[in-house]
Design a protein around this motif. Sequence first.
Motif, PDB file in Angstrom:
ATOM      1  N   VAL A 279     -10.814  -5.306 -29.496  1.00  0.00           N
ATOM      2  CA  VAL A 279     -11.823  -4.524 -30.612  1.00  0.00           C
ATOM      3  C   VAL A 279     -12.947  -5.445 -31.138  1.00  0.00           C
ATOM      4  CG1 VAL A 279     -11.996  -3.262 -32.656  1.00  0.00           C
ATOM      5  CG2 VAL A 279     -10.078  -3.002 -31.273  1.00  0.00           C
ATOM      6  N   VAL A 280     -14.111  -5.111 -30.594  1.00  0.00           N
ATOM      7  CA  VAL A 280     -15.243  -6.288 -31.097  1.00  0.00           C
ATOM      8  C   VAL A 280     -16.212  -5.560 -32.185  1.00  0.00           C
ATOM      9  CG1 VAL A 280     -15.055  -7.343 -28.677  1.00  0.00           C
ATOM     10  CG2 VAL A 280     -16.727  -5.588 -29.055  1.00  0.00           C
ATOM     11  N   GLU A 281     -16.625  -6.484 -32.759  1.00  0.00           N
ATOM     12  CA  GLU A 281     -17.613  -6.133 -33.797  1.00  0.00           C
ATOM     13  C   GLU A 281     -18.898  -6.616 -33.306  1.00  0.00           C
ATOM     14  OE1 GLU A 281     -17.158  -7.856 -37.483  1.00  0.00           O
ATOM     15  OE2 GLU A 281     -18.612  -6.405 -38.534  1.00  0.00           O
ATOM     16  N   LYS A 282     -19.928  -5.674 -33.476  1.00  0.00           N
ATOM     17  CA  LYS A 282     -21.388  -5.666 -33.061  1.00  0.00           C
ATOM     18  C   LYS A 282     -21.930  -6.845 -34.217  1.00  0.00           C
ATOM     19  CE  LYS A 282     -24.497  -4.508 -30.155  1.00  0.00           C
ATOM     20  NZ  LYS A 282     -24.315  -5.084 -28.949  1.00  0.00           N
ATOM     21  N   THR A 283     -22.672  -7.992 -33.643  1.00  0.00           N
ATOM     22  CA  THR A 283     -22.952  -8.768 -34.525  1.00  0.00           C
ATOM     23  C   THR A 283     -24.793  -8.777 -34.780  1.00  0.00           C
ATOM     24  OG1 THR A 283     -23.109 -10.597 -32.882  1.00  0.00           O
ATOM     25  CG2 THR A 283     -20.997 -10.315 -34.316  1.00  0.00           C
ATOM     26  N   GLU A 284     -24.994  -9.497 -35.329  1.00  0.00           N
ATOM     27  CA  GLU A 284     -26.764  -9.827 -35.463  1.00  0.00           C
ATOM     28  C   GLU A 284     -26.740 -11.498 -36.007  1.00  0.00           C
ATOM     29  OE1 GLU A 284     -27.974  -6.915 -38.072  1.00  0.00           O
ATOM     30  OE2 GLU A 284     -27.412  -8.222 -39.956  1.00  0.00           O
ATOM     31  N   LEU A 285     -27.775 -12.092 -35.824  1.00  0.00           N
ATOM     32  CA  LEU A 285     -27.988 -13.515 -36.209  1.00  0.00           C
ATOM     33  C   LEU A 285     -28.246 -13.452 -37.601  1.00  0.00           C
ATOM     34  CD1 LEU A 285     -29.797 -15.056 -32.969  1.00  0.00           C
ATOM     35  CD2 LEU A 285     -27.327 -15.241 -33.437  1.00  0.00           C
ATOM     36  N   ASP A 286     -27.717 -14.444 -38.313  1.00  0.00           N
ATOM     37  CA  ASP A 286     -28.098 -14.668 -39.683  1.00  0.00           C
ATOM     38  C   ASP A 286     -29.186 -15.697 -39.805  1.00  0.00           C
ATOM     39  OD1 ASP A 286     -26.860 -17.079 -39.469  1.00  0.00           O
ATOM     40  OD2 ASP A 286     -25.260 -16.495 -40.850  1.00  0.00           O
ATOM     41  N   GLU A 287     -29.878 -16.075 -40.974  1.00  0.00           N
ATOM     42  CA  GLU A 287     -30.726 -17.129 -41.140  1.00  0.00           C
ATOM     43  C   GLU A 287     -30.550 -18.403 -40.455  1.00  0.00           C
ATOM     44  OE1 GLU A 287     -28.927 -15.876 -43.819  1.00  0.00           O
ATOM     45  OE2 GLU A 287     -30.009 -14.073 -43.751  1.00  0.00           O
ATOM     46  N   LYS A 288     -29.156 -18.670 -40.340  1.00  0.00           N
ATOM     47  CA  LYS A 288     -28.993 -19.910 -39.981  1.00  0.00           C
ATOM     48  C   LYS A 288     -28.769 -19.930 -38.313  1.00  0.00           C
ATOM     49  CE  LYS A 288     -26.665 -22.219 -43.838  1.00  0.00           C
ATOM     50  NZ  LYS A 288     -25.606 -22.046 -44.650  1.00  0.00           N
ATOM     51  N   THR A 297     -17.937  -1.290 -34.754  1.00  0.00           N
ATOM     52  CA  THR A 297     -17.088  -1.719 -33.691  1.00  0.00           C
ATOM     53  C   THR A 297     -16.744  -0.941 -32.601  1.00  0.00           C
ATOM     54  OG1 THR A 297     -15.116  -0.657 -34.963  1.00  0.00           O
ATOM     55  CG2 THR A 297     -15.803  -2.847 -35.910  1.00  0.00           C
ATOM     56  N   TYR A 298     -16.431  -1.515 -31.454  1.00  0.00           N
ATOM     57  CA  TYR A 298     -15.955  -0.730 -30.461  1.00  0.00           C
ATOM     58  C   TYR A 298     -15.143  -1.399 -29.463  1.00  0.00           C
ATOM     59  CZ  TYR A 298     -19.489  -3.964 -28.154  1.00  0.00           C
ATOM     60  OH  TYR A 298     -20.151  -5.014 -27.526  1.00  0.00           O
ATOM     61  N   GLU A 299     -14.431  -0.748 -28.514  1.00  0.00           N
ATOM     62  CA  GLU A 299     -13.464  -1.393 -27.637  1.00  0.00           C
ATOM     63  C   GLU A 299     -13.888  -1.568 -26.326  1.00  0.00           C
ATOM     64  OE1 GLU A 299     -10.361   1.616 -27.704  1.00  0.00           O
ATOM     65  OE2 GLU A 299      -9.995   1.641 -29.726  1.00  0.00           O
ATOM     66  N   VAL A 300     -13.395  -2.793 -25.905  1.00  0.00           N
ATOM     67  CA  VAL A 300     -13.709  -3.294 -24.381  1.00  0.00           C
ATOM     68  C   VAL A 300     -12.400  -3.134 -23.497  1.00  0.00           C
ATOM     69  CG1 VAL A 300     -14.371  -5.232 -23.026  1.00  0.00           C
ATOM     70  CG2 VAL A 300     -15.581  -4.650 -25.124  1.00  0.00           C
TER      71      VAL A 300
END
Length: 432
Positions: A279-288, A297-300
């Motif tokens: 199970v993974v969570e979609k991410t995005e980049l933060d300021e750093k 979330t979705y499943e692989v």
Amino acid sequence: MRHFAIVGSGPAGFYTAEALEKAYGEKARVDILDRYPVPYGLIRFGVAPDHQSLKAVSKRYDKVAESAGVDFIGNVTIGRDVSVAELLELYDAVILATGAPHDRKLGIPGEELAGVVGSAEFVGWYNGHPDFADLDPPLGSTHAAVVGNGNVALDCARILAKNHHEFEGSDIVGHALEALDQSAIRTITILGRRGPHQIAMTPKELGELGHLEAAVPVVDLADFPPVEADEPLEPGLRKSVTLLRGFADLPPDKPKRMVFDFFAKPLRIEGDGKAERIVVEKTELDEKGSARGTGETYEVPASLVITAIGYSTSPIPDVPFEGGKFVNEGGRIADRLYAVGWARRGPTGTIGTNRPDGYEVADQVAAAMPSGTAGDRAGAEGLKRLLQSRGVMPTDYDDWRKIEETETARARPGSPREKFVRPEEWLQAIGR
Ligand code: NAP
């Protein structure tokens, strides 16, 4: 005469030996110790078997081992057969070049399930490391996943993707080749917790994926920033990103797929007594520039999960250790005790990075005890007496050459060698 002990016979150990040999000539004896009867550490057990040009660097190390002032002393485990304190009694300086052989953990639920293996284990399995000969990774289902966006992740994914014929000329061990021949895996998902601009994969390694016989790399261009954003990237990374983008143009006409899944952070591994999905969570980049979860979330699906997220060094009793490596300042741990390579810096850089590293530490040793100054340590003679009193029988460089000859003689056609994977087989080959 000065006596130096280098613990570990991988690239860092051999470059340090080479540097000490150059600095001292016949005024020092350098012993390279290893827990195995055979030398070369990462080159033998870590570098991918289908990357023989990289493995050829061991020819340079052969030259070092053959030089008059250098000896290989194998089959000796530091911390068990002899302590670092005892080595410091016997030698003028001790240099730890023990690498980073342990997998870092993801630290998520389900990591203990059957079917979840670290890259050190998986790489060790196909490279004939005795600790991992019995790994038996599950290859009977259609989906595998590799966590990490570095070159080790690429190595693992490529080995899963190749067909039998593509291992010609490699030194992959027989048990791994047989198992891979029977593999049902058709989709290998490579999970990166950040995006294409944050990969740690290099162009040569990525470029290979475009030319595999049975597998095609797959990317989703929606994961990429606009192409103009590649311009300021460091040239190597820019080349890698361009290669990745190019994968979108490849026809998906091969039986296996290597799917790059970016911005995907593993949350947990699930399954009924064994891995079945991540199970993974979609991410995005933060300021750093770090990965920040979006809550989506979705499943692989994956019955084999290989974590390739970095390594740590093995601690040695009485040597200060923190953050997966020995505590050191510029390679110096304590008086007459040093670290080089991954044991000094952590698991980053290419094989060649170890060369300046080894030379720098050799310079420090030479500054502390200039060539020509006398030492009164017992060196190898004292070590061998001590080992004998403990019933430990070391191997030497001639023993290794005999083992190598036997491995070469029993190689399958086109392969440089068929490695022994059990310590007793190594010792049998030299008549013990
Ligand atoms: P690496 O290059 O440091 O890559 C580790 C990867 O794991 C990164 O993508 C990192 O992502 C990811 N990661 C770390 N922690 C994670 C977590 N908790 N969850 C998800 N992902 C995580 O390490 P490596 O691949 O083991 O390679 C080690 C060194 O050997 C490197 O210098 C490599 O270039 C070298 N090497 C070279 C070759 C070759 O030249 N052919 C072959 C193999 C290895 P973040 O960036 O987000 O942290």
